[in-house]
Design an enzyme around this catalytic site. Structure first.
Site, PDB file in Angstrom:
ATOM      1  CB  THR A   1      -0.930   0.012   1.225  1.00  0.00           C
ATOM      2  OG1 THR A   1      -1.760  -1.153   1.180  1.00  0.00           O
ATOM      3  CG2 THR A   1      -1.808   1.249   1.213  1.00  0.00           C
TER       4      THR A   1
ATOM      5  CE  LYS B   1      -5.270  -1.723   1.707  1.00  0.00           C
ATOM      6  NZ  LYS B   1      -3.941  -2.349   1.734  1.00  0.00           N
TER       7      LYS B   1
ATOM      8  CE  LYS C   1       2.407   2.173   4.554  1.00  0.00           C
ATOM      9  NZ  LYS C   1       1.858   1.258   3.507  1.00  0.00           N
TER      10      LYS C   1
END
Length: 312
Positions: free
Chosen positions: A107, A182, A250
């Site tokens: 990701t 995502k 993150k």
């Protein structure tokens, strides 16, 4: 320029970079499906189980790329993706010949995915961004959702590989669109995780049997992956990572950055990021994302060691 032919597992060499909570299971499925696997991870011992199954270990991503038709990477942060794929000396790109394929399943930033696509294109190679959802359970059971950005013909060539690791695989659009999908996924999960934890906290405070609550809610409109899979772990006070808090922070940061760039204000995402930052500041960044319960318990005066309300 044509895409490398991926005729069958036995004749396809796959490089796999990043042997972590999810990567170990994903790579194992590929070996069991008959693919020849070449692996790299910074901590060599993490690859021991795969080497015992027949994988070959290499010292750099470039060496993996030289010996592979397709290279899959799933590492921690965008800076790791850039180092693994684009480093001029040790990266995948300098080890590639025209027609080979890079699949980054980390990701990461959509803008980085688009840049990687262009850099590989200059060399006559191909790149897909293909982040996944499903955590350690999805990786272990080969039921990951895989969101892909890139060219249709490259996606079609790699679909048999994706199908070994996941059950819901879809090309979402051009390079970077897998990562954008995502981000939408992480935004949905983030507020949902708060809702799930708050629900159990309420049920616990009022004195309900929380196991029964999870069973009932999981069969109705409140059913979510988090409730069914992480709820029981919370009740057992098991906060081992299916997905690390630090990696989720993150992801939420990337989503907020992209939202800001588009002029979007997402209050739920902002709130969730704040709570996870509190959790990380408390030294719990290596726990699983469902450890968000610990932050909510702390705010509400619960003893986070056992989940019970403190008494004066």
């Amino acid at each position: 320029m044509s895409v490398v032919k991926l005729a069958s597992p036995s004749s396809t060499r796959i490089g796999f970079i990043g042997i972590g909570v999810m990567g170990t299971s994903m790579a194992g499925h590929l070996i069991k499906a008959g693919y020849k696997l070449n692996v790299f991870t910074r901590t060599a011992s993490k690859a021991d189980s795969l080497v015992s199954l027949g994988a070959s270990f290499f010292k750099t991503p470039r060496e993996v790329a030289q010996q592979s038709d397709v290279v899959i990477s799933i590492v921690g942060y965008p800076k790791d993706v850039e180092e693994v794929l684009l480093n001029e000396k040790t990266g995948v790109l300098p080890g590639f010949e025209p027609g080979k394929i890079s699949i980054d399943m980390t990701t990461s930033k959509p803008s980085l995915a688009a840049r990687i696509y262009e850099e590989f294109k200059k060399r006559g190679a191909y790149a897909l961004d293909a982040p996944v959802s499903g955590g350690d359970i999805g990786a272990r059971n080969a039921t990951l959702s895989i969101m892909v950005g890139g060219d249709q013909e490259v996606f079609d060539a790699c679909l048999p590989i994706f199908n070994v690791m996941g059950k819901n695989v879809r090309l979402m659009g051009k390079a970077g669109y897998g990562q954008h999908t995502k981000m939408a996924n992480q935004i949905a999960i983030s507020s949902g995780m708060i809702a799930m934890c708050e629900s159990l906290l309420y049920a616990q405070r009022v004195g309900l049997d929380c196991e029964s609550v999870i069973q009932v809610l999981s069969s109705g409109a409140a059913q979510t992956f988090s409730m069914s899979n992480y709820g029981p772990r919370i009740l057992k006070r098991t906060f081992d990572p299916g997905f690390y808090v630090e990696h989720f922070i993150k992801d939420l940061g990337i989503a907020l950055e992209e939202a800001s760039r588009m002029g979007l204000v997402l209050p739920g995402l902002i709130q969730t990021k704040m709570l996870y930052d509190i959790l990380a500041a408390d030294g719990k960044e290596k726990l699983g994302t469902h450890a968000l319960m610990l932050a909510l318990e702390k705010i509400n005066g619960f003893d986070t060691a056992n989940g019970e309300r403190k008494t004066s």
